[in-house]
Design an enzyme around this catalytic site. Structure first.
Site, PDB file in Angstrom:
ATOM      1  CE  LYS A   1      -3.129  -0.096   3.141  1.00 59.17           C
ATOM      2  NZ  LYS A   1      -3.958   0.014   4.341  1.00 59.17           N
TER       3      LYS A   1
ATOM      4  CE  LYS B   1      -2.215  -1.644  10.932  1.00 58.56           C
ATOM      5  NZ  LYS B   1      -2.824  -0.784   9.908  1.00 58.56           N
TER       6      LYS B   1
ATOM      7  CG  ASP C   1      -5.583  -0.377  12.162  1.00 63.79           C
ATOM      8  OD1 ASP C   1      -5.599  -0.130  10.951  1.00 63.79           O
ATOM      9  OD2 ASP C   1      -6.068  -1.431  12.622  1.00 63.79           O
TER      10      ASP C   1
HETATM   11  P1  NDP Z   1     -12.078   2.142  14.461  1.00 68.65           P
HETATM   12  O1  NDP Z   1     -11.591   1.487  15.682  1.00 68.65           O
HETATM   13  O2  NDP Z   1     -12.214   3.605  14.424  1.00 68.65           O
HETATM   14  O3  NDP Z   1     -13.468   1.501  14.010  1.00 68.65           O
HETATM   15  C1  NDP Z   1     -13.574   0.133  13.773  1.00 68.65           C
HETATM   16  C2  NDP Z   1     -15.031  -0.180  13.521  1.00 68.65           C
HETATM   17  O4  NDP Z   1     -15.127  -1.520  13.059  1.00 68.65           O
HETATM   18  C3  NDP Z   1     -15.879  -0.085  14.776  1.00 68.65           C
HETATM   19  O5  NDP Z   1     -17.177   0.282  14.445  1.00 68.65           O
HETATM   20  C4  NDP Z   1     -15.818  -1.523  15.298  1.00 68.65           C
HETATM   21  O6  NDP Z   1     -16.898  -1.901  16.129  1.00 68.65           O
HETATM   22  C5  NDP Z   1     -15.857  -2.304  14.011  1.00 68.65           C
HETATM   23  N1  NDP Z   1     -15.202  -3.588  14.204  1.00 68.65           N
HETATM   24  C6  NDP Z   1     -13.972  -3.818  14.673  1.00 68.65           C
HETATM   25  N2  NDP Z   1     -13.731  -5.134  14.775  1.00 68.65           N
HETATM   26  C7  NDP Z   1     -14.866  -5.734  14.367  1.00 68.65           C
HETATM   27  C8  NDP Z   1     -15.250  -7.079  14.239  1.00 68.65           C
HETATM   28  N3  NDP Z   1     -14.414  -8.090  14.559  1.00 68.65           N
HETATM   29  N4  NDP Z   1     -16.500  -7.351  13.762  1.00 68.65           N
HETATM   30  C9  NDP Z   1     -17.352  -6.344  13.446  1.00 68.65           C
HETATM   31  N5  NDP Z   1     -17.042  -5.048  13.556  1.00 68.65           N
HETATM   32  C10 NDP Z   1     -15.810  -4.753  14.000  1.00 68.65           C
HETATM   33  O7  NDP Z   1     -11.074   1.646  13.303  1.00 68.65           O
HETATM   34  P2  NDP Z   1     -10.816   2.288  11.864  1.00 68.65           P
HETATM   35  O8  NDP Z   1     -12.068   2.865  11.329  1.00 68.65           O
HETATM   36  O9  NDP Z   1      -9.602   3.118  11.953  1.00 68.65           O
HETATM   37  O10 NDP Z   1     -10.404   0.988  11.020  1.00 68.65           O
HETATM   38  C11 NDP Z   1     -11.361   0.200  10.311  1.00 68.65           C
HETATM   39  C12 NDP Z   1     -10.653  -0.612   9.247  1.00 68.65           C
HETATM   40  O11 NDP Z   1      -9.985   0.280   8.333  1.00 68.65           O
HETATM   41  C13 NDP Z   1      -9.586  -1.574   9.746  1.00 68.65           C
HETATM   42  O12 NDP Z   1      -9.549  -2.696   8.890  1.00 68.65           O
HETATM   43  C14 NDP Z   1      -8.310  -0.771   9.569  1.00 68.65           C
HETATM   44  O13 NDP Z   1      -7.169  -1.598   9.469  1.00 68.65           O
HETATM   45  C15 NDP Z   1      -8.610  -0.074   8.260  1.00 68.65           C
HETATM   46  N6  NDP Z   1      -7.828   1.115   7.973  1.00 68.65           N
HETATM   47  C16 NDP Z   1      -7.811   2.181   8.832  1.00 68.65           C
HETATM   48  C17 NDP Z   1      -7.095   3.304   8.519  1.00 68.65           C
HETATM   49  C18 NDP Z   1      -7.129   4.544   9.372  1.00 68.65           C
HETATM   50  O14 NDP Z   1      -6.575   5.552   8.936  1.00 68.65           O
HETATM   51  N7  NDP Z   1      -7.744   4.529  10.538  1.00 68.65           N
HETATM   52  C19 NDP Z   1      -6.257   3.369   7.300  1.00 68.65           C
HETATM   53  C20 NDP Z   1      -6.418   2.239   6.417  1.00 68.65           C
HETATM   54  C21 NDP Z   1      -7.153   1.154   6.787  1.00 68.65           C
HETATM   55  P3  NDP Z   1     -16.699  -2.026  17.726  1.00 68.65           P
HETATM   56  O15 NDP Z   1     -16.776  -0.635  18.237  1.00 68.65           O
HETATM   57  O16 NDP Z   1     -17.843  -2.888  18.142  1.00 68.65           O
HETATM   58  O17 NDP Z   1     -15.375  -2.675  17.964  1.00 68.65           O
END
Ligand code: NDP
Length: 451
Positions: A118, A130, A170
């Site tokens: 990426k 990571k 993350d």
């Molecule tokens: P957050 O912690 O802000 O949000 C994660 C969200 O996903 C929450 O709503 C959480 O729910 C839900 N979630 C997490 N684990 C699970 C699970 N096992 N089953 C169902 N829902 C789940 O994280 P981000 O938004 O930052 O990250 C989300 C994704 O994006 C990840 O895959 C991350 O690696 C990817 N990403 C993030 C970046 C960033 O800049 N933040 C950059 C590139 C990729 P709950 O509150 O119930 O845990």
């Protein structure tokens, strides 16, 4: 595929599985890349002799450490901390920290491996890494989160630095956690540097970094849709997650004219038949980022919406799906439901949210499908822009950052077209992203010798 390449790849994967037993997510991520780059290896067999895949799939360094801390009741707690420094061929290691009970070595190695490609796609000088911990911030007080972050950083600080390794957020690591981590790093090292990204605006952060991943997903989606003479206007969009990526993907999609129908968390999803609007988004930002509530509460505030406990949103009929929660959240049956209900585009905000079976279904049905390593690269790209601003001690306007972000997403899209367009015109974004990312990393590794 030529037989010698097939034989080599089969042996390589067997060896990888044997050397990394039980690391299923890591096997999955490597397997996908290796499958994609096979034609490139066939055309450039010297890369096989150079053992470039073997080198790329062995982290340069892995640190695993104890993180002791005390909760609000005076009870001692022990978590496990990790940093996987996968590849520094293109620049200092760069990649997020994840705090979630599911965190283990396999998940962090898959994420660090993906991150390497990426970061290469962004064209910015960043290697791949990571890290994180099995610590779960959910339900913890601010004081507990702070004490955990301080203990975590006390060890991590030995292994990172502005020119060495620059972590970001993350899952489970947002602005609050980055603040506590940065504060402890500064205190231990006695330096105010850009060693973490996602910092607060007043202390070195970049405008638009919080928005960047979600906005970037939509900018990338716009490029994909434009190729089919389509846009977000009037499209029904289903989004999973309710965290950083989901929130800003939803905000940008609705501003581009889409009807955003769902958000979710690990307990279930909410479906709003009228779609989100700015007022509802403001409520979601408040609910998730200030009150740290659950998405189930949305339906109390907006009673026309429904909440489905214990379910994912993939059965909701839609035109476009943006998975923005976590890995392997779209399985075979989910993919089949999406296709059956008329979804024509799946653009990943999360990392590896679709299983290999699900990807096969999307590609066989000729959906517009983009892997996270291409479509969610806007987050790390803007982290790269934050590093640049820190180095030159300047602060760019939101417009300047947004212009860079749009250009980077457009360039990544062009790279995917270059290496992913099939003879029949179908664009295999997985192959495009993997080959484009691979070529640059492999070239840099060879230039730098056997290190
Ligand atoms: P957050 O912690 O802000 O949000 C994660 C969200 O996903 C929450 O709503 C959480 O729910 C839900 N979630 C997490 N684990 C699970 C699970 N096992 N089953 C169902 N829902 C789940 O994280 P981000 O938004 O930052 O990250 C989300 C994704 O994006 C990840 O895959 C991350 O690696 C990817 N990403 C993030 C970046 C960033 O800049 N933040 C950059 C590139 C990729 P709950 O509150 O119930 O845990």
């Amino acid at each position: 595929m030529e037989k010698f390449v097939k034989t080599y790849i089969d042996a390589f994967m067997a060896e990888l599985v044997a050397r990394n037993p039980g690391e299923l997510e890591f096997h999955q991520a490597v397997g996908e890349v290796v499958g994609s780059v096979a034609p490139y290896l066939e055309a450039n067999p010297y890369l096989i002799n150079e053992k470039i895949l073997e080198r790329m799939s062995e982290p340069e360094r892995t640190v695993i450490f104890r993180v002791p801390w005390m909760d609000d009741h005076g009870t001692i707690r022990i978590n496990r901390g990790f940093r996987v420094q996968m590849n520094s061929a293109l620049g200092p290691y760069k990649g997020g920290l994840r705090f979630h009970p599911s965190v283990n070595l396999s998940i962090l190695k898959f994420l660090a491996f993906e991150q390497t490609f990426k970061n290469s796609l962004t064209t910015l000088p960043m290697g791949g890494a990571k890290g994180g911990s099995d610590f779960y911030p959910r339900g913890k007080s601010d004081g507990e989160v702070m004490r955990f972050c301080q203990s975590f950083m006390t060890e991590l600080s030995r292994h990172i630095g502005a020119d060495t390794d620059v972590p970001a957020g993350d899952i489970g690591v947002g602005g609050r956690e980055i603040g506590y981590l940065f504060g402890q790093y500064k205190r231990l090292r006695d330096e105010f540097s850009g060693t973490l990204t996602g910092k607060g605006l007043a202390w070195g952060g970049s405008l638009l970094r919080p928005e960047a991943t979600g906005y970037g997903v939509c900018y990338f989606a716009q490029e994909m849709l434009a190729g089919k003479n389509k846009s977000f206007e009037g499209q029904r969009v289903v989004i999973s997650g309710a965290g950083n990526v989901a929130q800003y993907a939803a905000q940008k999609a609705l501003r581009l004219g889409a009807k955003v129908l769902t958000l979710s968390d690990s307990d279930g999803y909410m479906y709003d038949p009228d779609g989100l609007d700015e007022e509802k988004m403001a409520y979601v930002f408040q609910l998730k980022n200030i009150r740290r509530g659950r998405i189930s509460e949305y339906v109390q505030k907006f009673p026309k919406a429904q909440y489905f406990a214990g379910q994912r949103p993939w059965n909701v009929p839609c035109d476009i799906a943006l998975p923005c929660a976590t890995q392997n959240e779209i399985e075979k049956a989910d993919a089949e439901a999406l296709v059956k209900n008329g979804c024509y585009a799946v653009i990943e905000g999360a990392n590896m949210p679709s299983t290999p079976d699900a990807i096969g279904i999307f590609q066989n049905a000729k959906l517009l499908y983009s892997p996270g390593k291409a479509s969610n690269a806007g987050g790390v790209a803007t982290s790269g822009l934050e590093m640049t601003q820190n180095s030159i001690r300047q602060h760019w306007t939101a417009e300047e950052v947004d212009t860079h972000l749009r250009r980077i997403m457009s360039d990544i899209h062009a790279s995917c077209l270059k290496y992913g367009t099939n003879p029949d015109g179908y664009i295999n974004y997985v192959r495009g992203a993997n080959i484009a990312g691979f070529i640059k990393v492999a070239g840099a590794m060879l230039d730098q010798g056997l290190v």
